[in-house]
Scaffold this motif. Structure first.
Motif, PDB file in Angstrom:
ATOM      1  N   SER A  17      22.621  10.752  -8.790  1.00 46.99           N
ATOM      2  CA  SER A  17      22.777  10.123 -10.098  1.00 46.99           C
ATOM      3  C   SER A  17      21.653  10.521 -11.047  1.00 46.99           C
ATOM      4  N   LEU A  18      20.456  10.810 -10.511  1.00 46.15           N
ATOM      5  CA  LEU A  18      19.352  11.257 -11.359  1.00 46.15           C
ATOM      6  C   LEU A  18      19.627  12.642 -11.938  1.00 46.15           C
ATOM      7  N   VAL A  19      20.221  13.495 -11.144  1.00 45.27           N
ATOM      8  CA  VAL A  19      20.589  14.827 -11.632  1.00 45.27           C
ATOM      9  C   VAL A  19      21.649  14.710 -12.719  1.00 45.27           C
ATOM     10  N   GLU A  20      22.653  13.864 -12.481  1.00 42.00           N
ATOM     11  CA  GLU A  20      23.706  13.676 -13.477  1.00 42.00           C
ATOM     12  C   GLU A  20      23.158  13.064 -14.758  1.00 42.00           C
ATOM     13  N   ALA A  21      22.210  12.126 -14.623  1.00 43.54           N
ATOM     14  CA  ALA A  21      21.603  11.516 -15.809  1.00 43.54           C
ATOM     15  C   ALA A  21      20.829  12.550 -16.620  1.00 43.54           C
ATOM     16  N   SER A  22      20.134  13.442 -15.928  1.00 47.35           N
ATOM     17  CA  SER A  22      19.393  14.485 -16.626  1.00 47.35           C
ATOM     18  C   SER A  22      20.333  15.389 -17.415  1.00 47.35           C
ATOM     19  N   LYS A  23      21.457  15.746 -16.812  1.00 46.47           N
ATOM     20  CA  LYS A  23      22.429  16.596 -17.519  1.00 46.47           C
ATOM     21  C   LYS A  23      23.079  15.853 -18.675  1.00 46.47           C
ATOM     22  N   ASP A  24      23.347  14.544 -18.492  1.00 48.52           N
ATOM     23  CA  ASP A  24      23.954  13.756 -19.573  1.00 48.52           C
ATOM     24  C   ASP A  24      23.013  13.634 -20.773  1.00 48.52           C
ATOM     25  N   LEU A  25      21.698  13.687 -20.504  1.00 48.12           N
ATOM     26  CA  LEU A  25      20.713  13.592 -21.583  1.00 48.12           C
ATOM     27  C   LEU A  25      20.459  14.930 -22.272  1.00 48.12           C
ATOM     28  N   GLY A  26      21.197  15.968 -21.852  1.00 46.32           N
ATOM     29  CA  GLY A  26      21.118  17.243 -22.544  1.00 46.32           C
ATOM     30  C   GLY A  26      20.277  18.301 -21.874  1.00 46.32           C
ATOM     31  N   ALA A  27      19.705  18.013 -20.706  1.00 48.38           N
ATOM     32  CA  ALA A  27      18.888  19.010 -20.014  1.00 48.38           C
ATOM     33  C   ALA A  27      19.785  20.051 -19.361  1.00 48.38           C
ATOM     34  N   GLY A  28      19.361  21.295 -19.415  1.00 43.79           N
ATOM     35  CA  GLY A  28      20.103  22.366 -18.756  1.00 43.79           C
ATOM     36  C   GLY A  28      19.847  22.375 -17.265  1.00 43.79           C
ATOM     37  N   ARG A  29      20.467  23.345 -16.589  1.00 41.18           N
ATOM     38  CA  ARG A  29      20.321  23.413 -15.138  1.00 41.18           C
ATOM     39  C   ARG A  29      18.874  23.685 -14.732  1.00 41.18           C
ATOM     40  N   PHE A  30      18.234  24.614 -15.431  1.00 39.82           N
ATOM     41  CA  PHE A  30      16.859  24.961 -15.059  1.00 39.82           C
ATOM     42  C   PHE A  30      15.915  23.790 -15.332  1.00 39.82           C
ATOM     43  N   ALA A  31      16.083  23.142 -16.483  1.00 40.15           N
ATOM     44  CA  ALA A  31      15.229  21.995 -16.794  1.00 40.15           C
ATOM     45  C   ALA A  31      15.462  20.853 -15.815  1.00 40.15           C
ATOM     46  N   THR A  32      16.712  20.617 -15.435  1.00 39.99           N
ATOM     47  CA  THR A  32      17.016  19.571 -14.458  1.00 39.99           C
ATOM     48  C   THR A  32      16.394  19.885 -13.110  1.00 39.99           C
ATOM     49  N   PHE A  33      16.458  21.152 -12.744  1.00 41.75           N
ATOM     50  CA  PHE A  33      15.857  21.540 -11.465  1.00 41.75           C
ATOM     51  C   PHE A  33      14.345  21.320 -11.486  1.00 41.75           C
ATOM     52  N   CYS A  34      13.684  21.749 -12.565  1.00 41.53           N
ATOM     53  CA  CYS A  34      12.221  21.649 -12.636  1.00 41.53           C
ATOM     54  C   CYS A  34      11.744  20.215 -12.776  1.00 41.53           C
ATOM     55  N   GLN A  35      12.488  19.375 -13.486  1.00 40.74           N
ATOM     56  CA  GLN A  35      12.033  18.030 -13.798  1.00 40.74           C
ATOM     57  C   GLN A  35      12.546  16.971 -12.829  1.00 40.74           C
ATOM     58  N   VAL A  36      13.631  17.263 -12.119  1.00 40.57           N
ATOM     59  CA  VAL A  36      14.214  16.246 -11.224  1.00 40.57           C
ATOM     60  C   VAL A  36      14.286  16.749  -9.787  1.00 40.57           C
ATOM     61  N   THR A  37      15.015  17.844  -9.570  1.00 40.52           N
ATOM     62  CA  THR A  37      15.266  18.292  -8.201  1.00 40.52           C
ATOM     63  C   THR A  37      13.990  18.711  -7.492  1.00 40.52           C
ATOM     64  N   LEU A  38      13.185  19.535  -8.131  1.00 40.83           N
ATOM     65  CA  LEU A  38      11.964  20.027  -7.493  1.00 40.83           C
ATOM     66  C   LEU A  38      10.969  18.905  -7.181  1.00 40.83           C
ATOM     67  N   PRO A  39      10.692  17.984  -8.122  1.00 41.06           N
ATOM     68  CA  PRO A  39       9.778  16.887  -7.758  1.00 41.06           C
ATOM     69  C   PRO A  39      10.299  15.996  -6.639  1.00 41.06           C
TER      70      PRO A  39
END
Length: 294
Positions: free
Chosen positions: A185-207
């Motif tokens: 759900s955090l990944v989906e929230a990041s995408k819903d807020l306009g973050a791209g795949r790379f930004a979502t990976f760096c800011q959510v998935t990687l941490p």
């Protein structure tokens, strides 16, 4: 509710009895860990006997000699860090694919990662001796007129390749577990807020997968620091690790005090690594995106 609490209190052993439950593990810990380390520390302050072995003394001579024989430490730390980093580079994309893209093939791919661990470490390393030897990859490249007289075996490259191959599952599995438990759900929230795949990976998935990365690095780096077999078989004894130095000092030259000093220094380095691991792990736990949301 009252009967449940009474039952729980009745099942809980008394205070002193609870301490007695730790006695078997405590004795095991003292006999097989603390006592050998204490003997190692005592020997490190001694001197070598004329015919080899140990003579009681109280000197720092062995620790002073460490400053002039740093090659095993340098080889072990440099190749250990390089091997751990390469394992991470290979394992993270693999674990990410397994956790997010594998689908019905996930169990088959996981089995392919685990199955090599069922084979003897020695047999797997001997297989690389053949592949890297004159009858293996160098011969194929020579017959294809790609590279002539290529030397792969008995080089630092061969040792590094052996480290990555043998320890890759220990890096991939913890990272896979972290990614598998990741809150989608955090990944989906990041995408819903306009973050791209790379930004979502760096800011959510990687941490969120950082604890798995940290555990994998620890599981790889600590065993590699004590590695003996890979430098002997794939390095031909030319790439000297701490494990090789300890074996030579205790079994061949019989310089037990100096070998004990190297072993003590090795234990201190490992304790420092574990302390750093614990502090980084605690910091990561406080800085997780999901923890901040809570």
């Amino acid at each position: 509710m009252a009967s449940t609490a009474l039952t729980r209190d009745a099942a809980r052993p008394p205070g002193r009895a609870r301490w007695w439950l730790l006695v078997p593990a405590g004795l095991w810990y003292l006999a097989l860990l603390v006592a050998p380390l204490a003997i190692l520390l005592i020997f490190s302050f001694g001197i070598r006997a004329p015919n080899g072995g140990y003579l009681p003394a109280l000197t720092l001579e062995q620790y002073e000699a460490l400053t002039t024989r740093l090659t095993p430490f340098q080889n072990t730390i440099v190749l250990g860090l390089a091997g751990t980093f390469l394992c991470l580079l290979v394992a993270y994309p693999l674990a990410y694919y397994l956790a997010t893209r594998a689908g019905s093939r996930k169990m088959v791919l996981l089995a392919l990662i685990v199955i090599p661990l069922w084979t003897s470490f020695l047999i797997r390393t001997y297989a690389w001796m053949f592949l890297l030897g004159n009858s293996g990859i160098p011969r194929v490249l020579s017959e294809l007129n790609i590279i002539e007289d290529l030397q792969l075996l008995n080089t630092p490259f061969a040792v590094l390749l052996g480290i990555v191959y043998n320890y890759l599952p220990l890096m991939a599995l913890p990272i896979y577990v972290s990614l598998e438990r990741l809150d989608k759900s955090l990944v989906e929230a990041s995408k819903d807020l306009g973050a791209g795949r790379f930004a979502t990976f760096c800011q959510v998935t990687l941490p969120l997968s950082a604890p798995g990365i940290l555990s994998g690095c620890l599981l790889v780096f600590i065993p590699v620091m004590g590695e003996y077999l890979i430098p002997v078989l794939l390095g031909g004894g030319k790439t000297y690790f701490l494990g090789n130095a300890l074996a030579d000092l205790f079994l061949q030259s019989r310089n037990w005090p100096f070998g004990s000093a190297i072993g003590t220094a090795f234990v201190v380095i490992m304790l420092i690594v574990v302390v750093i691991y614990n502090r980084i792990g605690a910091r990561l736990a406080r800085s997780r995106p999901d923890a901040q949301l809570l």
